[in-house]
Design an enzyme around this catalytic site. Structure first.
Site, PDB file in Angstrom:
ATOM      1  N   SER A   1     -23.980  45.095  15.157  1.00 32.06           N
ATOM      2  CA  SER A   1     -22.785  44.901  15.983  1.00 32.06           C
ATOM      3  C   SER A   1     -22.843  43.610  16.793  1.00 32.06           C
ATOM      4  O   SER A   1     -23.908  43.212  17.274  1.00 32.06           O
ATOM      5  CB  SER A   1     -22.644  46.074  16.948  1.00 32.06           C
ATOM      6  OG  SER A   1     -21.677  45.788  17.936  1.00 32.06           O
TER       7      SER A   1
ATOM      8  N   TYR B   1     -16.908  40.344  16.184  1.00 33.98           N
ATOM      9  CA  TYR B   1     -15.707  40.335  17.003  1.00 33.98           C
ATOM     10  C   TYR B   1     -15.347  38.874  17.167  1.00 33.98           C
ATOM     11  O   TYR B   1     -16.146  38.095  17.697  1.00 33.98           O
ATOM     12  CB  TYR B   1     -15.951  40.993  18.364  1.00 33.98           C
ATOM     13  CG  TYR B   1     -15.913  42.510  18.317  1.00 33.98           C
ATOM     14  CD1 TYR B   1     -14.851  43.174  17.706  1.00 33.98           C
ATOM     15  CD2 TYR B   1     -16.913  43.269  18.893  1.00 33.98           C
ATOM     16  CE1 TYR B   1     -14.808  44.563  17.667  1.00 33.98           C
ATOM     17  CE2 TYR B   1     -16.869  44.658  18.862  1.00 33.98           C
ATOM     18  CZ  TYR B   1     -15.814  45.298  18.242  1.00 33.98           C
ATOM     19  OH  TYR B   1     -15.763  46.661  18.206  1.00 33.98           O
TER      20      TYR B   1
ATOM     21  N   THR C   1     -14.119  42.902  12.506  1.00 28.08           N
ATOM     22  CA  THR C   1     -13.419  44.085  13.032  1.00 28.08           C
ATOM     23  C   THR C   1     -12.104  43.643  13.661  1.00 28.08           C
ATOM     24  O   THR C   1     -12.091  42.834  14.590  1.00 28.08           O
ATOM     25  CB  THR C   1     -14.306  44.827  14.046  1.00 28.08           C
ATOM     26  OG1 THR C   1     -15.489  45.231  13.364  1.00 28.08           O
ATOM     27  CG2 THR C   1     -13.608  46.058  14.598  1.00 28.08           C
TER      28      THR C   1
ATOM     29  N   LYS D   1     -12.603  45.133   8.685  1.00 31.58           N
ATOM     30  CA  LYS D   1     -12.771  46.516   9.154  1.00 31.58           C
ATOM     31  C   LYS D   1     -11.614  46.882  10.085  1.00 31.58           C
ATOM     32  O   LYS D   1     -11.282  46.119  10.997  1.00 31.58           O
ATOM     33  CB  LYS D   1     -14.102  46.640   9.908  1.00 31.58           C
ATOM     34  CG  LYS D   1     -14.366  48.006  10.543  1.00 31.58           C
ATOM     35  CD  LYS D   1     -15.793  48.055  11.089  1.00 31.58           C
ATOM     36  CE  LYS D   1     -16.173  49.404  11.656  1.00 31.58           C
ATOM     37  NZ  LYS D   1     -15.697  49.626  13.025  1.00 31.58           N
TER      38      LYS D   1
ATOM     39  N   HIS E   1     -11.698  53.052  13.875  1.00 38.29           N
ATOM     40  CA  HIS E   1     -12.671  52.885  14.954  1.00 38.29           C
ATOM     41  C   HIS E   1     -13.010  54.243  15.583  1.00 38.29           C
ATOM     42  O   HIS E   1     -13.279  54.342  16.779  1.00 38.29           O
ATOM     43  CB  HIS E   1     -12.094  51.947  16.018  1.00 38.29           C
ATOM     44  CG  HIS E   1     -13.108  51.047  16.665  1.00 38.29           C
ATOM     45  ND1 HIS E   1     -13.238  49.720  16.355  1.00 38.29           N
ATOM     46  CD2 HIS E   1     -14.030  51.284  17.631  1.00 38.29           C
ATOM     47  CE1 HIS E   1     -14.195  49.185  17.102  1.00 38.29           C
ATOM     48  NE2 HIS E   1     -14.694  50.113  17.882  1.00 38.29           N
TER      49      HIS E   1
END
Ligand code: FNR
Length: 428
Positions: free
Chosen positions: A131, A155, A181, A300, A324
């Site tokens: 992440s 991100y 994402t 995603k 999510h």
């Protein structure tokens, strides 16, 4: 490990044999018991953050309900003595169609969260999606992963240079893909966290990719060097403020005592809040990323057929159908509900992966039967982590694989290719 031979029976008989000697598994196999055991070991802020979803938690419930609308129809007498769950993704063979979904801020649960998860992934040979909000730098996570596959979840920051730096670092640690994402351009309305006024990032938790980044570090130093005039009165010191200060000093790289006196930890949080996301992001921006990396790009957070078509048209390499885990929009559609139509419109041109709501191997089976090439596991591995660290993550992922293997056997499937829509029937 590159192949799980009868993992179902191995895990099952291991547990029963230990049981015969009077030992119960430390990590419960029943999903609700796993969740309850994790909750007992987590602080209230950690529990709210991990288990909580948006608003009235309706999307989370819809995710689960969507699984219940499909029923499995087993087939008999098909010689299921040898099964194979291997799958190929982006040129790499994986031992099972399961990945660790990216989960941020797990430093709230355990200090070594991401490293423990990486050790579990390594022991099983399954991929971990690292992440952007992890609690350890991606380089350290990559070390703990050994030879296990890793992807990097991005991100998309407001700062171009920072995005480029993250992507470069992801390439350097051998990422197999960049997972962008899309559904978190801002944080969802997370009621459980709002009720206790808790956001991990404000305490410096979950920003380790940033504080270990040369571009980000420069932005923080520039911020500190530019004196700001503020008209806000200085807040009075309170126990909460002191706890936050200590947490900031602990989470920031360097020594605790030095950090306590330094403006850098707080400036890092402020800088992070400024650059975290780019709400102006559009489809056309994907070309910018495409020009900067040859790694497969996976989007995603797709839950709409039109968006899935657009993703293919924009030349991305894969999508993850996901909402999510219901953490972003309340009252949203269950992710599994839209999977079949998205698989149909994509028509096999790129792999479609899935997450949101998988709690057991039979759930994974249903998603695969509806056309997912592989599935990502979210909260269950975080619960395993809370219960028993790296061993807990490995246990949870092992259970999922075991149940998937057993479900394959009991439905008459020996390879993933045989798991198809004919094995399911919508509930009346
Ligand atoms: C997430 N998820 C997530 N996704 C992502 O792309 N980057 C991230 O940093 C995070 N962080 C995160 C934290 C926590 C605590 C949770 C529970 C989830 C979403 C995650 O990857 C996945 O989509 C969901 O967890 C799937 O839903 P279920 O199956 O966990 O309900």
């Amino acid at each position: 490990m590159d192949h799980f031979d009868s993992i179902g029976r191995r895990v099952q008989s291991g547990i029963y044999r230990a049981g015969a000697r009077g030992r119960r598994p430390r990590v419960p196999a029943t999903p609700a018991r796993l969740e309850a055991a994790a909750r007992r070991r987590m602080s209230r802020p950690a529990w709210s953050y991990v288990a909580g979803s948006a608003g009235q938690q309706r999307t989370d419930r819809a995710n689960r309900a969507a699984f219940d609308r499909w029923k499995i129809v087993p087939r008999m007498l098909r010689d299921i003595s040898v099964r194979d769950m291997r799958v190929e993704l982006f040129g790499r063979s994986l031992p099972a169609p399961l990945l660790l979904a990216p989960i941020g801020a797990l430093g709230m649960v355990r200090a070594d969260a991401d490293l423990a998860a990486a050790r579990a992934a390594r022991s099983l040979g399954i991929p971990m999606i690292i992440s952007t909000q992890a609690s350890s730098p991606m380089e350290a996570i990559a070390d703990a992963l050994g030879d296990a596959p890793r992807w990097f979840q991005l991100y998309w920051s407001a700062n171009d240079e920072l995005v480029e730096s993250f992507v470069r670092r992801a390439e350097t640690i051998g990422s197999g893909a960049i997972v962008v994402t899309l559904d978190t351009q801002m944080l969802g309305w997370r009621t459980a966290d709002l009720d206790i006024g808790s956001l991990p990032f404000v305490r410096g938790q979950g920003i380790a990719q940033y504080t270990s980044d040369p571009v980000f570090t420069r932005l923080v130093e520039e911020r500190v060097a530019t004196p700001r005039t503020t008209t806000e009165p200085r807040p009075r010191p309170s126990p909460g403020a002191v706890r936050t200060l200590a947490s900031l000093a602990r989470a920031h790289p360097g020594g605790f005592l030095r950090n306590l006196r330094s403006p850098l930890p707080r400036a890092a949080v402020e800088t992070f809040l400024e650059v975290f996301s780019r709400p102006s992001l559009r489809w056309a921006d994907l070309a910018w990323l495409r020009d900067r990396t040859e790694l497969p790009i996976v989007l995603k957070g797709i839950v709409d057929v039109g968006d899935a078509r657009r993703a293919v048209d924009h030349g991305v390499d894969g999508i993850i159908v996901s909402n999510h885990g219901g953490r972003q929009v309340d009252g949203g559609i269950g992710a599994l509900t839209v999977l079949p139509e998205i698989v149909e419109v994509v028509g096999g041109r790129i792999p479609v992966l899935f997450d949101s709501g998988i709690r057991g191997g039979a759930d994974a089976f249903k998603a695969l039967a509806l056309g997912a090439r592989a599935v990502c596991i979210g909260r269950p591995w975080a619960y395993g982590l809370a219960v028993d660290g790296a061993d807990g993550v490995a246990a949870v992922m092992g259970y999922l694989m075991a149940e998937l293997d057993i479900t394959m056997a009991l439905t008459g499937c020996t390879t993933l290719a045989e798991i198809d829509r004919d094995l399911l029937r919508p509930d009346a």
